[in-house]
Design an enzyme around this catalytic site. Structure first.
Site, PDB file in Angstrom:
ATOM      1  N   ASP A 138     -13.007  41.278  22.595  1.00 58.11           N
ATOM      2  CA  ASP A 138     -12.069  41.142  21.526  1.00 58.11           C
ATOM      3  C   ASP A 138     -12.144  39.836  20.823  1.00 58.11           C
ATOM      4  O   ASP A 138     -11.747  39.554  19.884  1.00 58.11           O
ATOM      5  CB  ASP A 138     -10.749  41.392  22.084  1.00 58.11           C
ATOM      6  CG  ASP A 138     -10.653  42.758  22.488  1.00 58.11           C
ATOM      7  OD1 ASP A 138     -11.288  43.740  22.390  1.00 58.11           O
ATOM      8  OD2 ASP A 138      -9.696  43.133  23.323  1.00 58.11           O
ATOM      9  N   GLU A 233      -9.523  48.983  15.288  1.00 57.72           N
ATOM     10  CA  GLU A 233      -8.546  49.859  15.809  1.00 57.72           C
ATOM     11  C   GLU A 233      -7.008  49.474  15.689  1.00 57.72           C
ATOM     12  O   GLU A 233      -6.132  50.429  15.703  1.00 57.72           O
ATOM     13  CB  GLU A 233      -8.829  50.148  17.256  1.00 57.72           C
ATOM     14  CG  GLU A 233      -8.511  48.768  18.244  1.00 57.72           C
ATOM     15  CD  GLU A 233      -8.895  49.148  19.800  1.00 57.72           C
ATOM     16  OE1 GLU A 233      -9.304  50.236  19.899  1.00 57.72           O
ATOM     17  OE2 GLU A 233      -8.657  48.065  20.467  1.00 57.72           O
ATOM     18  N   HIS A 283     -15.981  52.793  23.788  1.00 54.42           N
ATOM     19  CA  HIS A 283     -16.457  51.945  24.684  1.00 54.42           C
ATOM     20  C   HIS A 283     -18.008  51.664  24.719  1.00 54.42           C
ATOM     21  O   HIS A 283     -18.391  50.783  25.751  1.00 54.42           O
ATOM     22  CB  HIS A 283     -16.088  52.650  26.136  1.00 54.42           C
ATOM     23  CG  HIS A 283     -14.551  52.622  26.375  1.00 54.42           C
ATOM     24  ND1 HIS A 283     -13.484  53.419  25.710  1.00 54.42           N
ATOM     25  CD2 HIS A 283     -13.620  51.652  27.102  1.00 54.42           C
ATOM     26  CE1 HIS A 283     -12.471  52.962  26.065  1.00 54.42           C
ATOM     27  NE2 HIS A 283     -12.372  52.157  26.892  1.00 54.42           N
TER      28      HIS A 283
HETATM   29  O1  F6P Z   1      -9.848  44.434  25.511  1.00 52.35           O
HETATM   30  C1  F6P Z   1     -10.876  45.003  25.640  1.00 52.35           C
HETATM   31  C2  F6P Z   1     -10.587  46.327  25.055  1.00 52.35           C
HETATM   32  O2  F6P Z   1     -11.887  47.135  24.775  1.00 52.35           O
HETATM   33  C3  F6P Z   1      -9.917  46.621  23.665  1.00 52.35           C
HETATM   34  O3  F6P Z   1     -10.904  46.212  22.465  1.00 52.35           O
HETATM   35  C4  F6P Z   1      -9.513  47.992  23.873  1.00 52.35           C
HETATM   36  O4  F6P Z   1      -8.394  47.992  23.022  1.00 52.35           O
HETATM   37  C5  F6P Z   1      -8.992  48.221  25.103  1.00 52.35           C
HETATM   38  O5  F6P Z   1      -9.693  47.342  25.953  1.00 52.35           O
HETATM   39  C6  F6P Z   1      -9.329  49.648  25.815  1.00 52.35           C
HETATM   40  O6  F6P Z   1      -9.099  49.501  26.934  1.00 52.35           O
HETATM   41  P1  F6P Z   1      -9.297  50.691  27.978  1.00 52.35           P
HETATM   42  O7  F6P Z   1     -10.678  50.249  28.722  1.00 52.35           O
HETATM   43  O8  F6P Z   1      -8.171  50.721  29.092  1.00 52.35           O
HETATM   44  O9  F6P Z   1      -9.386  51.872  27.149  1.00 52.35           O
END
Ligand code: F6P
Length: 376
Positions: A138, A233, A283
């Site tokens: 991020d 997002e 992801h």
């Molecule tokens: O902080 C990294 C991140 O990938 C964010 O961009 C995203 O909102 C969040 O983690 C997603 O988290 P998780 O892996 O718990 O779904």
């Protein structure tokens, strides 16, 4: 070389490309340069709480420079100050005593994002000597120009934009691509600029649907009849709310964002005749091998952190400022988020090439003294 230096390492929070490159750099340089013994906590702070730790030898840190994920595992739920495994109990004193009295550690290197740095700050205040290393796709950690992992995420998102552009062109469609980034728009902004998006929507600038409709209509009538929209997002319409995908009750940061591209699609459909398609990158932005830039940054961060441990500079996080490695107090990073400011030069650069940021009257001009920091 005789040395009594004993150092723990952990990776906390969501994973990110480059974690293994940092583990490698910290472990190898502590062993080679400082004669230290290194120990890896499994699954971040969870391993520290549950006493799961293993020695990390030089060979354990070999062959992992380009590997995604983390060889130590990670947890984005375990917080020693509010441990879900024991009904929210504060187990920080136990953890500090375990590390210092039982494991006889001289220091712990915490590789993590804002949540991990906030916990690291607390544990450091309770007497556990800590050096932090800034991780997250991020790029939202304060006091550092870059977190490792960001460059890789921007590369992945840019490649997606490039690929979607050709299919958008073939069908004269509106393509909406949603990036991660939580409450900050860094990934969408940088990937949007790199991928030549026509519209970039980020949380820092609540968007106005009429502005986006106007861009799409103008393009549909012109030579390029397609439109590419990069949306973070965390973006939301003016006066509207962010889109929450799910709530994870036992997580310190329970809200998971996602799905704004579908909301935007529904909003645009009311005004446009063009076909609209959406892609959520999710992801994919966190998986796989780090870019060369992130490997270099991770190696710089890891070796700098090892030197800080050897120098006894604790309660601080390694940082990149004006392209130089330095360190900043954990207190300056804990519980803070670095968002995109309207005066950031990349905002001005996007506007200067005619990209819409979803707000009609956003008029930011490139300042002479900001130009050099665009890529810093
Ligand atoms: O902080 C990294 C991140 O990938 C964010 O961009 C995203 O909102 C969040 O983690 C997603 O988290 P998780 O892996 O718990 O779904």
């Amino acid at each position: 070389m005789a040395s009594s230096l004993r150092v723990g390492v952990l990776t906390g929070g969501g994973d990110c490309p480059g974690l293994n490159a940092v583990i490698r750099a910290v472990t190898k340089s502590l062993i080679l340069q400082h004669g230290a013994e290194v120990f890896g906590f499994e699954e971040g702070y969870l391993g520290m709480i549950e006493r799961r730790v293993r020695p990390l030898a030089y060979r354990d840190a070999s062959g992992i420079l380009n590997a995604g994920g983390t060889i130590l595992g990670t947890s984005n739920k375990a917080n020693p100050f509010d441990f879900y495994g024991r009904d929210g109990a504060d187990v920080s004193a136990e953890v500090v005593s375990y590390c210092i009295e039982e494991l006889k550690l001289d220091a712990v290197v915490v590789i993590g994002g804002d949540g991990s740095m906030s916990i690291a700050h607390g544990l450091n205040e309770h007497g556990l000597p800590i050096v932090g290393v800034p991780k997250t796709i991020d790029n939202d950690l304060m006091e550092t120009d870059r977190t490792f992992g960001f460059d890789t995420a921007v590369n992945i998102a840019t490649e997606a934009l490039d690929r979607l552009q050709t299919t958008a062109q073939s069908h004269q469609r509106v393509m909406i691509v949603e990036t991660m980034g939580r409450y900050a728009g860094w990934i969408a902004l940088y990937a949007g600029v790199a991928g030549g998006a026509d519209v970039i929507l980020i949380p820092e600038f609540p968007y106005e649907i009429e502005e986006i409709v106007s861009v799409c209509k103008t393009r549909a009538q012109g030579k390029q009849r397609f439109t590419i929209i990069a949306v973070a997002e965390g973006a939301a319409p003016k006066g509207g709310d962010r889109v929450v995908q799910q709530i994870i009750e036992d997580s310190p940061d329970p809200l998971r964002l996602g799905g704004v591209c579908k909301v935007l699609e529904a909003q645009l459909k009311q005004h446009l005749g063009s076909e609209i398609r959406t892609t959520i990158l999710g992801h994919t932005q966190r998986g796989g091998s780090p870019t060369p830039y992130d490997r270099v940054l991770a190696t710089g961060y890891g070796t700098y952190a090892a030197a800080m441990v050897a120098d006894g500079q604790f309660g601080r996080m390694v940082a990149l400022q004006d392209n130089r490695l330095t360190s900043v107090p954990l207190s300056a990073v804990a519980n803070k988020v670095k968002t995109v400011s309207p005066s950031h030069p990349m905002v001005a650069a996007a506007l200067a090439v005619g990209t819409s940021l979803g707000v009609p009257d956003l008029d930011v001009r490139l300042q002479g003294d900001q130009r050099s920091s665009i890529v810093s």
